[in-house]
Write a protein that holds these residues in place. Structure first.
Motif, short mmCIF file in Angstrom:
data_model
loop_
_atom_site.label_atom_id
_atom_site.label_comp_id
_atom_site.label_asym_id
_atom_site.label_seq_id
_atom_site.Cartn_x
_atom_site.Cartn_y
_atom_site.Cartn_z
N ASP A 109 32.41 34.33 36.26
CA ASP A 109 32.55 33.59 37.34
C ASP A 109 32.94 34.45 38.51
OD1 ASP A 109 32.07 31.01 36.12
OD2 ASP A 109 33.81 30.80 35.27
N THR A 110 33.82 35.24 38.10
CA THR A 110 34.49 36.15 39.25
C THR A 110 33.87 37.52 39.46
OG1 THR A 110 35.99 37.32 37.83
CG2 THR A 110 36.65 35.23 38.71
N GLN A 158 34.25 40.20 37.92
CA GLN A 158 35.25 41.16 37.67
C GLN A 158 35.00 41.84 36.22
OE1 GLN A 158 37.26 42.79 40.23
NE2 GLN A 158 36.08 41.55 41.34
#
Length: 547
Positions: free
Chosen positions: A378-379, A381
């Motif tokens: 989702d991010t 990262q």
């Protein structure tokens, strides 16, 4: 103001830039090592000069029949010399090779021929029956070319307009083929089941095929004139790009129609095979063979395994054979393997259990792949390299598909955020090696082949007695994983496991048919979603049935 002195008058020209293409490998092999062996298949022995001439004949003959840049040519062939030749002769005219999985059913094959808009198809006689049915459902004219392999003595008729050897006879062995005008041009089309019943067409480019072929050499330190045994299907990710890898090393393609332990050991001894690849089932077949079959191999053999992590028993068994095992990981979208569990010298001092744990990891990026990472989907990262935090494996770099044919939405989603999203959940170790923890796409990997659980579920739902169905992977000592079906029946309805298996066999390729069936009330969430994680826990204890 920027300084452009390194651009002014320093232009890209024909003298200082050439598009990367693996087709250059066969041209060099024929020029530098014309008399070195290239093909071994039963009584067939050809050198690199002869093989190069045959690929040019193929290119020439297809060209005279109106096939050219951007046209698709399909191949329904086992691992025979003609399949090696197709990997060069077809793209020599800018056409795109679509290797078909020989285990598929007619309906799926017809979909691929239609979706890929194949203009011609090479058909081995062994698969003429299923291909006749598939071709009957192709919605455009298609040139069918029969391949009659001298090593095949089984049933099957010719269904094409002409024979492959007759086609080659009409071609020019000195045909002036041209490299691609752009290395981004398509070279191959491969279909993958993905997470739905409709296959997705993965498009490869010349640059990716070139860089993965070279990476294969670098990962294995593969020497000149290596002897490569074709235990891995060439229809699968173009044999992980090894038709081009072998040409780059002017090696020997030892062809093999069917995986069989005795034949493999016989060929390893007779041809002094140095390298081969395969799913765990292939290596397990060799490890578990009789001592009589294994006897008499005195040279070092290098093996590559992918599809599932090699267990300790396999690593130990390969060591006893004197085979060096390398674990790689990838997907169709990254041309087969794009990471390798690069072995460290200090691992050799560890006990077998610890070596197995380290070798079971999917590893680090291939030499010419830009990056592999584990990130929050989702991010985007990167997750901590603690061996515990789960994220999604993502790739970027040259060893990457162009995208999915005629499916821009799926392509865009797959490349979201500048990374290719594999759907495989993993952790990153402190040493940078990645290790898969789960498969978010619910794909079952059986014998190295991807099986969509949703496709099987769709078939089960067609049975009149079935209320709900869920399919998960069941561990299997031979195939790695096999489909396990959990079925909830309609009120008052009755059926048997054998009946459901027969129903599935009527609609699916044999390797997709569930090997296990259990009747139960399916566990569900409060919103009615089936809890597959609960079924995965049960799958290991469900009895297998004879299919």
């Amino acid at each position: 103001m920027s300084n452009d002195m390194y651009e002014e008058g320093l232009n890209k020209t024909a003298a200082n830039f050439a598009a990367l293409t693996p087709l250059s490998f066969i041209e060099r092999a024929a020029a530098v090592y014309p008399n070195m062996p290239a093909i071994s298949h039963g009584a067939v022995r050809r050198d690199w000069a002869q093989t190069y001439a045959r690929t040019r004949r193929l290119a020439s003959a297809l060209s005279t029949r109106g096939i050219g840049v951007g046209d698709t040519v399909a191949a329904m062939l086992p691992n025979i010399p003609e399949m090696v030749e197709a990997h060069f002769g077809i793209p020599m005219i800018g056409a795109v090779l679509n290797t078909l999985n020989t285990r598929l059913d007619a309906t799926t094959l017809a979909f691929m021929l239609n979706h890929g808009e194949a203009k011609a198809v090479l058909v081995d006689r062994e698969f003429s029956a299923v291909m006749r049915e598939a071709i009957a459902n192709v919605d455009r004219p298609i040139l069918v070319i029969d391949v009659d392999d001298s090593e095949y003595a089984g049933p099957g008729e010719r269904i094409g307009e002409l024979d492959y050897e007759a086609l080659l006879a009409s071609g020019d062995p000195e045909f002036e083929w041209a490299p691609p005008s752009d290395e981004w041009n398509a070279i191959c089309l491969n279909y993958t089941s993905g997470t739905t019943g409709s296959p997705k067409g993965v498009v490869y480019h010349h640059r990716g095929a070139y860089t993965n072929a070279v990476s294969n050499i670098l990962e294995w330190d593969m020497p000149k004139h290596a002897v490569y045994l074709w235990t891995l299907p060439m229809f699968h990710c173009n044999g992980w790009c090894f038709p081009w890898t072998v040409a780059a090393r002017a090696g020997v393609n030892v062809c093999l129609r069917k995986v069989d332990a005795k034949t493999i050991f016989d060929l390893i001894r007779r041809e002094r095979v140095t390298h081969y690849c395969g799913a765990p089932i292939v290596h397990g077949l060799l490890v578990n063979a009789s001592d009589e079959l294994k006897a008499g191999i005195g040279h070092r053999v290098h093996a590559m395994v992918a599809g599932a992590a090699p267990p300790a028993s396999m690593i130990e068994g390969m060591e006893r054979l004197g085979f060096d095992l390398t674990h790689v990981y990838g997907l169709t979208e990254v041309y087969g393997p794009a990471t390798v569990c690069a072995q460290q010298a200090q691992w050799s001092t560890l006990d077998i259990g610890e070596r197995a744990r380290l070798n079971a990891r999917q590893g680090v990026r291939y030499h010419l792949q830009d990056a592999v990472t584990v990130r929050d989907p989702d991010t985007l990262q990167a997750v901590p390299a603690d061996g515990e935090t789960i994220g999604e494996i993502m790739f970027r770099g040259n060893i990457m598909m162009k995208g999915y044919l005629k499916n821009p939405a799926a392509t865009q989603e797959a490349f979201r955020g500048g990374w290719f999203h594999t759907g495989d959940l993993a952790v990153a170790s402190r040493d940078g090696y990645v290790r898969i923890k789960d498969r978010s796409k619910d794909i079952i990997i059986s014998g190295g082949e991807n099986i969509s659980s949703i496709e099987i579920e769709d078939v089960l739902y067609r049975h009149p007695a079935v209320l709900a169905a869920a399919v998960v992977a069941k561990p299997d000592p031979r195939w790695g994983e096999t489909p396990c079906a959990f079925v909830e029946l309609k009120a008052g309805a009755t059926t048997s496991a054998a009946e459901l298996v027969a129903h599935c066999r009527a609609h699916l390729a044999s390797f997709k048919v569930p090997r296990s069936v259990e009747f139960c009330e399916l566990p569900k969430t409060s919103t009615g979603k089936i809890q597959k994680f609960e079924l995965r826990k049960r799958a290991g204890s469900v009895a297998a049935i004879d299919v």
